[in-house]
Motif scaffolding. Structure first.
Motif, PDB file in Angstrom:
ATOM      1  N   ILE A   1     -13.714   7.064  -2.146  1.00 53.72           N
ATOM      2  CA  ILE A   1     -13.309   7.896  -3.445  1.00 53.72           C
ATOM      3  C   ILE A   1     -12.209   9.179  -2.175  1.00 53.72           C
ATOM      4  N   ALA A   2     -11.365   9.035  -3.835  1.00 53.39           N
ATOM      5  CA  ALA A   2     -11.035   9.881  -2.848  1.00 53.39           C
ATOM      6  C   ALA A   2     -10.079  11.352  -4.458  1.00 53.39           C
ATOM      7  N   TYR A   3      -9.488  12.209  -4.113  1.00 53.97           N
ATOM      8  CA  TYR A   3      -8.893  13.213  -5.241  1.00 53.97           C
ATOM      9  C   TYR A   3      -7.289  13.148  -4.594  1.00 53.97           C
ATOM     10  N   ASP A   4      -6.678  12.649  -6.261  1.00 51.97           N
ATOM     11  CA  ASP A   4      -4.896  13.352  -5.715  1.00 51.97           C
ATOM     12  C   ASP A   4      -4.829  14.551  -5.948  1.00 51.97           C
ATOM     13  N   GLU A   5      -4.786  15.250  -4.989  1.00 51.92           N
ATOM     14  CA  GLU A   5      -4.042  16.999  -4.696  1.00 51.92           C
ATOM     15  C   GLU A   5      -2.931  17.133  -5.784  1.00 51.92           C
ATOM     16  N   ILE A   6      -2.156  15.905  -5.937  1.00 53.18           N
ATOM     17  CA  ILE A   6      -0.545  16.098  -6.806  1.00 53.18           C
ATOM     18  C   ILE A   6      -0.672  16.611  -7.999  1.00 53.18           C
TER      19      ILE A   6
ATOM     20  N   ARG B   1      -6.781  14.346  -9.786  1.00 54.77           N
ATOM     21  CA  ARG B   1      -7.414  13.732 -10.309  1.00 54.77           C
ATOM     22  C   ARG B   1      -8.210  12.970  -9.235  1.00 54.77           C
ATOM     23  N   GLU B   2      -9.409  12.253  -9.346  1.00 58.37           N
ATOM     24  CA  GLU B   2     -10.242  11.557  -8.860  1.00 58.37           C
ATOM     25  C   GLU B   2      -9.652  10.156  -9.237  1.00 58.37           C
ATOM     26  N   ILE B   3      -8.950   9.754  -7.733  1.00 60.93           N
ATOM     27  CA  ILE B   3      -8.901   7.749  -7.817  1.00 60.93           C
ATOM     28  C   ILE B   3      -9.457   7.172  -6.433  1.00 60.93           C
TER      29      ILE B   3
ATOM     30  N   VAL C   1      -9.373  -3.093 -13.218  1.00 61.26           N
ATOM     31  CA  VAL C   1      -8.780  -1.020 -12.799  1.00 61.26           C
ATOM     32  C   VAL C   1      -7.877  -0.967 -12.705  1.00 61.26           C
ATOM     33  N   PRO C   2      -6.527  -0.163 -13.287  1.00 59.37           N
ATOM     34  CA  PRO C   2      -5.559  -0.648 -12.660  1.00 59.37           C
ATOM     35  C   PRO C   2      -4.783   0.606 -11.423  1.00 59.37           C
ATOM     36  N   VAL C   3      -3.915  -0.653 -11.319  1.00 60.29           N
ATOM     37  CA  VAL C   3      -3.352  -0.037  -9.696  1.00 60.29           C
ATOM     38  C   VAL C   3      -2.291   0.993  -9.846  1.00 60.29           C
ATOM     39  N   TYR C   4      -2.146   2.392  -9.319  1.00 61.59           N
ATOM     40  CA  TYR C   4      -1.813   3.176  -9.208  1.00 61.59           C
ATOM     41  C   TYR C   4      -0.803   3.040  -8.265  1.00 61.59           C
TER      42      TYR C   4
ATOM     43  N   GLU D   1       3.675   0.134  12.001  1.00 63.61           N
ATOM     44  CA  GLU D   1       3.958   0.611  12.949  1.00 63.61           C
ATOM     45  C   GLU D   1       2.183   1.363  13.508  1.00 63.61           C
ATOM     46  N   SER D   2       2.005   2.103  12.835  1.00 61.23           N
ATOM     47  CA  SER D   2       0.166   2.357  13.046  1.00 61.23           C
ATOM     48  C   SER D   2      -1.117   1.310  12.465  1.00 61.23           C
ATOM     49  N   GLY D   3      -0.640   0.220  11.382  1.00 61.49           N
ATOM     50  CA  GLY D   3      -1.164  -0.539  11.044  1.00 61.49           C
ATOM     51  C   GLY D   3      -2.650  -0.110  10.633  1.00 61.49           C
ATOM     52  N   GLN D   4      -2.096   0.617   9.271  1.00 60.88           N
ATOM     53  CA  GLN D   4      -2.709   0.928   8.057  1.00 60.88           C
ATOM     54  C   GLN D   4      -1.912   1.389   6.467  1.00 60.88           C
ATOM     55  N   PHE D   5      -3.307   0.465   6.319  1.00 57.13           N
ATOM     56  CA  PHE D   5      -2.563  -0.546   4.809  1.00 57.13           C
ATOM     57  C   PHE D   5      -3.869   0.239   2.936  1.00 57.13           C
ATOM     58  N   TYR D   6      -2.774   0.601   2.387  1.00 52.46           N
ATOM     59  CA  TYR D   6      -3.972   0.853   1.592  1.00 52.46           C
ATOM     60  C   TYR D   6      -3.546   1.296   0.199  1.00 52.46           C
ATOM     61  N   TYR D   7      -3.749   0.838  -0.898  1.00 51.63           N
ATOM     62  CA  TYR D   7      -3.775   0.794  -2.426  1.00 51.63           C
ATOM     63  C   TYR D   7      -5.078   1.955  -2.905  1.00 51.63           C
ATOM     64  N   THR D   8      -4.318   2.590  -4.209  1.00 54.71           N
ATOM     65  CA  THR D   8      -5.076   3.126  -4.614  1.00 54.71           C
ATOM     66  C   THR D   8      -5.145   3.259  -6.343  1.00 54.71           C
ATOM     67  N   MET D   9      -6.280   3.969  -7.074  1.00 61.46           N
ATOM     68  CA  MET D   9      -6.219   2.579  -8.680  1.00 61.46           C
ATOM     69  C   MET D   9      -6.993   3.600  -9.178  1.00 61.46           C
ATOM     70  N   ARG D  10      -7.884   3.829 -10.181  1.00 54.27           N
ATOM     71  CA  ARG D  10      -8.263   4.076 -10.838  1.00 54.27           C
ATOM     72  C   ARG D  10      -9.775   4.770  -9.966  1.00 54.27           C
TER      73      ARG D  10
END
Length: 630
Positions: free
Chosen positions: A101-106, A109-111, A146-149, A156-165
């Motif tokens: 559970i995350a928060y889009d500071e820009i 909204r909760e995402i 669920v829509p993907v944002y 390089e860092s091996g970090q992969f993610y996607y955000t969604m509703r």
């Protein structure tokens, strides 16, 4: 207010950074205009380098299990245009990824943020599959997905993610278990409003999968835990990690993608997703998945999984369960699921048939699409609504009828009664709510009642069945019952008429028959025997049970039987009393086959059931012997 002003107000960009950015934007616009006029693209020479907008994923507060992830420019001397996401807490974790559970500071909204686990990110195939999951989810533009944002990857860092509703709600499985817990606690049976609501959500789920199939995408891991029922009516299908787009070469190598297969003795939950050669969840897995026949997986595989969810809605558990994954997979491949009605009494036959059809081992015998399955369930719901209106009309009729009317469930509970129960038997509506139909019958009739209920639930109506029913004051009355199964339900419609006075009259009539010196037999207009006395049993050598319900012809010599039915019909057409000694030479035939002379009197008797004829039969054998010449 401009976007630049918003960014400065929220301290995302400083005044200097905004000025620099404006310079770059103006240069891009001017150079772009010049390029249009000259046919050259000089804007590329003055526009900011693409590397200015390259981003890295930075974690904060890792030790507390949460933090702020800030996406910002790689070049520290360039203006910093950043996107900030705050992780509020881990929501769920699966085989490949985990959801925060995350928060889009820009946008404030909760995402939801789904990331590929670090232990999985070293594999190129895992990264490709994670990207394809995000891509396929984003491709499905439907209210049930669920829509993907945004998608972000840092090799390089091996970090992969996607955000969604982020959808607030609970899983379909949680709603199903809550429904069955309440049903068990309240001892409810049959169709309830809560069941109808779950079935309506199921139809929405099927429609979402039908849309995915129209885009050539199959889910391959449908289960209640992968469906969220939102707080405001949403039905959202999640976790497209095992989804396959038919014809996509990336998924032609499913057998080579072993992400972590379960061992035979694994104490893994049967509701958790297995990945590798057998893709899916054992308890909801189609036979073609359980056998690892990847080439046979198609739309009908999802239909099976949907039917497994429907089975859980009806029964509270998946079609198969066992002590290990291997045991469950073996059941999926070889065994037939237990009919839902055998697990939970009162499941409508039509729903059970729809469910079991979808669970067929043979793909060709299932519903051939998710839309077809949805249509079947929706049709049942619509017909149920029509039946509900019929029930309301029946309710009005109930209050007016002088006969006993009732609705029974599969166990014989009186779910609905009318005022005649109190008028005739003395039982009030409040009394009957705690009673079953067995409570008003004599103990010796209980087995006969069980047999009758089984017959009705099998779809066969019963008519004119007589039972002695207890009254509230301890007496009893005779009730003539007719019963039939209500279409589309496992409930029985019962109609009873008080025949106590008729039975008393019959008893008096029977006593008169027994007191007669001659053999007495009573027949109806079809020539069937309805009553006999003891003297007739002795005269012809039959037991009473051998005669009741049989044709009167059984007492007539065989050579006369062919025309006897016509004689009976003529008499009923013009009934008249005929005394003994009418001079007609008549004969009877005993059970042993012996033929003997008889004399018969006939008396028409009018009853509520129609015309009956009472016949007195006198043996003339001894009289003939007395007058025989010596």
């Amino acid at each position: 207010m401009s976007l630049m002003q918003v960014l400065m107000d929220r301290n995302v960009l400083s005044t200097e950074q905004c000025a620099t950015l404006e310079t770059h934007v103006e240069a891009t616009i001017i150079n772009g205009a010049d390029a249009t006029e000259s046919g050259e693209s000089s804007a590329r020479e003055t526009a900011p380098s693409d590397t200015i907008f390259e981003t890295v994923l930075t974690d904060y507060q890792k030790s507390m299990g949460q933090g702020s992830r800030v996406l910002k420019r790689a070049e520290q001397d360039a203006p910093v245009l950043r996107e900030q996401i705050t992780l509020k807490g881990l929501y769920s974790t699966g085989g490949m990824g985990q959801v925060w559970i995350a928060y889009d500071e820009i946008l404030q909204r909760e995402i939801a943020l789904k990331e590929l686990k670090s232990s999985m990110s070293d594999s190129t195939r895992n990264r490709e599959r994670f990207f394809r999951e995000a891509q396929l989810t984003g491709e499905l533009d439907h209210p049930g997905v669920v829509p993907v944002y945004q998608y972000s990857a840092d090799e390089e860092s091996g970090q992969f993610y996607y955000t969604m509703r982020f959808i607030k709600g609970r899983t379909f499985t949680q709603h199903i278990h809550e429904y069955h817990s309440q049903r068990d606690a309240s001892h409810q049976m049959g169709v309830t409003a809560d069941l109808i609501r779950l079935l309506s959500k199921f139809v929405s789920l099927c429609q979402t999968i039908a849309y995915a199939h129209s885009r050539q995408i199959i889910h391959r891991d449908l289960k209640g835990d992968n469906v969220i029922l939102g707080d405001f009516g949403e039905v959202i299908v999640l976790d497209w990690g095992l989804a396959k787009k038919l014809g996509d070469p990336l998924f032609d190598a499913d057998r080579d993608t072993v992400i972590g297969s379960a061992e035979e003795d694994a104490e893994e939950s049967l509701s958790e997703t297995m990945q590798g050669e057998k893709l899916g969840t054992p308890a909801y897995m189609a036979p073609e998945q359980a056998t690892g026949k990847i080439d046979q997986i198609d739309y009908r595989t999802d239909v099976y999984c949907l039917a497994a969810i429907l089975y859980e809605i009806l029964t509270g558990q998946p079609p198969f369960s066992g002590r290990s994954i291997v045991e469950v997979l073996d059941l999926v491949i070889h065994s037939t699921p237990k009919p839902p009605g055998k697990r939970v009494p009162g499941i409508p036959t039509e729903l059970e048939q729809i469910c079991l059809k979808g669970l067929s081992k043979n793909r060709d015998q299932r519903q051939q699409s998710a839309r077809e399955l949805a249509d079947h369930v929706q049709t049942w719901i619509s017909e149920r609504a029509e039946r509900k209106r019929t029930e309301e009309e029946r309710e009005r009729f109930f209050s007016l009828s002088l006969d006993l009317l009732a609705i029974l469930d599969a166990r014989g509970n009186l779910s609905q009664t009318n005022p005649a129960w109190e008028t005739i038997l003395g039982w009030s509506n409040s009394d009957l709510k705690t009673m079953t139909v067995r409570d008003i019958l004599f103990q010796e009739d209980h087995q006969r009642l069980t047999d009758d209920l089984d017959q009705i639930l099998a779809g066969e109506s019963i008519t004119a069945v007589e039972y002695r029913c207890l009254c509230r004051d301890g007496t009893y009355r005779w009730i003539l019952w007719n019963a039939s199964l209500i279409s589309g339900e496992s409930s029985i419609y019962l109609v009873g008429r008080d025949i106590t006075e008729r039975k008393q009259t019959e008893q008096t009539f029977h006593e008169l028959l027994e007191s007669a010196p001659d053999g007495m037999v009573v027949v109806n207009s079809t020539g069937q025997i309805v009553l006999v006395n003891t003297q007739l049993e002795r005269l012809f050598g039959f037991q009473r049970e051998e005669l009741l319900g049989r044709s009167i012809d059984v007492l007539v010599p065989e050579q006369f039987r062919s025309g006897h039915s016509n004689h009976v019909a003529r008499f009923f057409k013009s009934p008249d009393f005929r005394p003994m000694g009418s001079g007609i030479n008549l004969k009877g035939q005993r059970k042993s086959g012996e033929i003997f002379p008889v004399e018969i009197s006939l008396s028409p008797v009018r009853t509520e059931q129609g015309m009956l004829v009472s016949a007195a039969v006198r043996d003339l054998s001894h009289r003939n012997q007395e007058f025989r010449p010596s």
